[in-house]
Every structure is written in structure tokens, then in C-alpha cells.
Write a protein that holds these residues in place. Structure first.
Motif, mmCIF file in Angstrom:
data_model
loop_
_atom_site.group_PDB
_atom_site.id
_atom_site.type_symbol
_atom_site.label_atom_id
_atom_site.label_comp_id
_atom_site.label_asym_id
_atom_site.label_seq_id
_atom_site.Cartn_x
_atom_site.Cartn_y
_atom_site.Cartn_z
ATOM 1 N N ASP A 1 4.846 7.275 0.078
ATOM 2 C CA ASP A 1 5.251 7.171 1.490
ATOM 3 C C ASP A 1 6.780 7.238 1.622
ATOM 4 O O ASP A 1 7.440 6.269 2.006
ATOM 5 C CB ASP A 1 4.698 5.884 2.118
ATOM 6 C CG ASP A 1 4.623 5.984 3.641
ATOM 7 O OD1 ASP A 1 5.262 6.911 4.195
ATOM 8 O OD2 ASP A 1 3.954 5.147 4.272
ATOM 9 N N ASN B 1 0.817 -1.219 0.000
ATOM 10 C CA ASN B 1 0.000 0.000 0.000
ATOM 11 C C ASN B 1 0.854 1.274 0.000
ATOM 12 O O ASN B 1 0.342 2.372 0.152
ATOM 13 C CB ASN B 1 -1.030 0.006 1.146
ATOM 14 C CG ASN B 1 -0.399 0.020 2.521
ATOM 15 O OD1 ASN B 1 0.810 0.251 2.669
ATOM 16 N ND2 ASN B 1 -1.203 -0.209 3.549
ATOM 17 N N ASN B 2 2.158 1.103 -0.217
ATOM 18 C CA ASN B 2 3.021 2.275 -0.422
ATOM 19 C C ASN B 2 3.495 2.352 -1.864
ATOM 20 O O ASN B 2 4.540 2.947 -2.168
ATOM 21 C CB ASN B 2 4.204 2.239 0.550
ATOM 22 C CG ASN B 2 3.763 2.626 1.963
ATOM 23 O OD1 ASN B 2 2.779 3.360 2.126
ATOM 24 N ND2 ASN B 2 4.461 2.150 2.966
#
Ligand code: ADP
Ligand code: GN1
Ligand code: MG
Length: 363
Positions: free
Chosen positions: A236, A220-221
Motif C-alpha cells: 500500500d 494490513n499494509n
């Protein structure tokens, strides 16, 4: 921390946004920063932005975090012919890349990476392979970034032996009286004391170089193209620091090659998926495009186990210390997370030879 409409608007008005804000909502599943998606109306279309409150408890020197991000993104932008693939900060009305509020909290706004998906888990092995390509390419693109220009935004972030020392201190202090309830987990960590030095020892022997690494390589980065699922943009960027490539590899495996979520309560569902492990190995090495040394590649399984053990230890340390670091949704959340990590470590140990063989195939 959730902000009121007025608070969001008063922060956002300090940035040069296109159009008027028409909507905002908390966004994403990060454990550290507070993230909001803002929408504006501009010349008949809706634009989206990501507003973030940088967590000052975790990042003690947020200005240094922002300097790293500016340096790295401008370096990457100079290298690429696809600017959409590089994170882009929105300036404040005073021409700064961040805003410090009255309490000293740092805020920033990124343009929203559109036509992209951000996955909490790979839907297919190809998704995971694509995220591996993204992080491998990122590693490769930063190979000639001047490492001495980077601030260490969280000192000793992936210094696992130091993390082990912090863990022992938290066990001894036992400030919340929780140690007695987690003796099995504490023993699990202590039994792996010797393993924790493996990467630092390899570094001392010249087998594992220091590189510019992302250090938080959860799926999810990374943003994948919504149409093709090909790599689009690594996000991120707060923890870009000098580090070991195998830890970037390993943190992705920890999070993404598990058969269950990081906070799955039923440990019967938590395993290492070797097909996903292989898909990621292939993608990461392709993305690195020959950059990594053989001795480094051989240590990729160690990176996976190290990041999983370290993260479990960090969750357990936070549980013992009263949940002050990671965002939690219920009182046992960090303990549940620690247990899934330890289950994965145990499963990696069971499949150690297979992990080694997979990696050797791709040398
Ligand atoms: P944290 O450090 O708390 O994990 P992130 O920077 O990863 O914060 O942001 C949290 C989530 O917000 C991401 O997982 C992603 O879904 C979303 N996000 C962050 N930046 C962007 C961006 N520029 N465009 C689109 N989505 C983003
Ligand atoms: C945090 O910020 P986020 O959610 O991407 C943490 C990582 C952990 C991860 C565990 C700065 O990542 O180190 O591995 O949670 N980030 C920081 O999910 O501590
Ligand atoms: Mg994140």
C-alpha cells in the motif's frame, strides 16, 4: 464498486500476465482502492496477481502516485538481496506500469506476495512486533531516498491542524443535517484544538525532521512471512510522502494496539493495549536501527495520539459530509469508526505517563 467478469477481463487483458485468467474475486479490506485477486493457469501452476483500481476521488493525480511507487520500489530493489520483499508492478502490453481506461481511471497490477500473511489484527504481540520491524526497516531503508523526487499524492495528508480546519468547515456546512446528533463528538475534537499543533511546532523548533514516510501504517499494509511471521514486504505504497516518523509509528498504534477493531460498536471493548504499545515501540526502534533522534523518539506518544485524533476527525468529517471518502458498509459506519478513535484517544490520555515511560525505556 464491484466489476463484472467482463469488465475485469477487459482491464486485465491490457497487462502482460503469465497464463490465462481462470478466476477473480474482490480482495482485502482497504477503505480506498478497489482490489481484486486474479488467478491464472501457467505451465501447470496457479499464479495470483493483485489488480487495483486507484481511487481517483482520493488520488487526484494517479500518475504521480504511480511515479512515486516506481521510484521507491526501484530504489528499494537496488538495496535489497531479497526481491520478494519489494512490491513489483506488472507492465502493460505497451510497456507501461499502469493502464488508464476510457473514463480516465488508473489501474495497476502487482504480483501477489506469496507465502505471506496479511493480518487485520495481531494474533500475538510478536506479530505486532514484526510489523513494527517491517515499518521501521522501511523508514530506515528510505532514509537516503531523495525526498525532492516525491510527489505529494494527497496534499496535507497528515497536516492535522489543516484537517481540523476542514472538520470545522464540515460542521458549519452540515450538509447532511447530521451535526446535531454528534455534538458530544464535535466537542471532543474541539477540546483538543491546541494539541493539534504539537508536531508542527516541534518541527519548527528543529526537534522533528521531515523524512520519507509511508503514512498509512496499518498492520494490513504489511505482509509477514507465512512460515516465520518475520517481516516480508510493506505494501500500500500510495501515500509515501515527506512526513514525520512519529506519525508512521502512531498510525500503527492507532490501528493495531487497540483491543478492538476500528469499527467496533461496543466502546466498552475499546482500549489501548500497553503491551502491544510496548511491542511496537521496541520493534519500530529496532527496525529504524538508530536512525531516529532522541527528541523524535520522545514524541512517539504524541504521534500515536495525533494519528488517532486525526483519523477520528477524518471519519467524523466524512460522516458529516455524506460519506464520500472512505468506503462504508452502513450509514453510521464512519461515525462508529470516529467513536472508537475518540475512545482510544481518551484512553491514551489516561495512560499518558505510562506511554511516555515505555518509550523512554527504548531510547
Ligand atoms: P487500500 O489502499 O484500499 O488499503 P491495499 O493496497 O492496502 O489497498 O490492498 C488491499 C489489500 O489487498 C491488502 O490489505 C492486502 O490484503 C491485499 N494486497 C495488496 N497488495 C497485495 C500483494 N501484492 N500481494 C498480496 N496481497 C496484497
Ligand atoms: C485508509 O487505504 P487504507 O484502508 O489502507 C486511509 C488511511 C486511514 C485508514 C483508516 C489514502 O487506509 O489514511 O488511516 O483508511 N488511506 C487514505 O483505516 O486515505
Ligand atoms: Mg491498505
Amino acid at each position: 464498486m464491484q466489476l463484472s467478469n467482463d469488465a475485469v477481463l477487459s482491464i486485465a487483458k491490457n497487462f502482460k500476465l503469465n497464463g490465462e485468467i481462470v478466476d477473480y474475486a474482490p480482495y482485502g479490506n482497504g477503505h480506498i482502492n478497489s482490489t481484486y485477486c486474479l488467478k491464472t493457469e501457467f505451465e501447470g501452476t496457479t499464479l495470483r496477481y493483485i489488480l487495483q483500481r486507484v481511487n481517483g476521488n482520493v488520488f487526484k493525480k494517479p500518475k504521480e502516485v504511480m511515479k512515486n511507487i516506481l521510484n521507491v520500489t526501484s530504489f528499494l530493489r537496488d538495496k535489497t538481496d531479497n526481491p520478494a520483499g519489494v512490491m513489483s508492478l506488472v507492465e502493460t502490453v505497451n510497456g507501461k506500469p499502469y493502464f488508464i481506461d476510457e473514463e480516465g481511471t488508473c489501474w495497476r497490477i502487482y504480483t501477489f506476495v506469496e507465502n505471506a500473511v496479511c493480518l487485520e489484527a495481531a494474533e500475538t504481540p510478536e506479530d505486532f512486533y514484526n510489523s513494527a520491524l517491517a515499518f521501521g526497516q522501511f523508514q530506515n531503508q528510505l532514509t537516503d531516498f531523495p525526498v525532492e523526487k516525491l510527489y505529494e499524492t494527497i496534499p496535507d495528508f497528515h497536516n492535522t491542524p489543516k484537517r481540523f480546519g476542514d472538520f470545522l468547515e464540515a460542521v458549519n456546512a452540515d450538509t447532511c443535517g447530521r451535526a446535531e446528533g454528534v455534538l458530544e463528538e464535535i466537542e471532543f475534537v474541539k477540546a483538543r484544538r491546541d494539541f493539534m499543533d504539537v508536531l508542527y511546532d516541534a518541527n519548527k523548533k528543529g526537534e522533528l525532521p521531515i523524512r520519507v514516510t509511508h503514512n498509512d501504517t496499518k498492520i494490513n499494509n504489511v505482509m509477514l512471512s507465512a512460515d516465520t511471521k518475520e517481516p516480508l514486504c510493506v505494501i500500500d505504497l500510495d501515500t509515501i510522502m515527506p512526513g514525520f516518523s512519529v506519525n508512521d509509528f502512531g498510525d500503527s498504534i492507532r490501528f493495531g494496539a487497540s483491543t478492538a477493531a476500528e469499527d467496533e460498536k461496543d466502546l466498552g471493548k475499546v482500549w489501548l493495549d500497553l503491551d502491544l504499545f510496548e511491542a511496537y515501540t521496541k520493534g519500530f526502534l529496532e527496525g529504524c536501527a538508530g536512525l531516529l533522534e532522541k527528541s523524535e523518539i520522545m514524541l512517539m506518544p504524541e504521534g500515536a495520539k495525533m494519528m488517532t485524533l486525526e483519523c477520528g476527525m477524518r471519519f467524523l468529517t466524512d460522516y458529516l459530509s455524506g460519506d464520500t471518502y472512505f468506503k462504508t458498509k452502513y450509514p453510521e459506519h464512519n461515525l462508529v469508526r470516529a467513536r472508537t478513535q475518540f475512545k482510544l484517544v481518551a484512553d491514551m490520555e489516561k495512560h499518558w505517563d505510562e506511554m511516555k515511560q515505555i518509550v523512554e525505556k527504548y531510547i
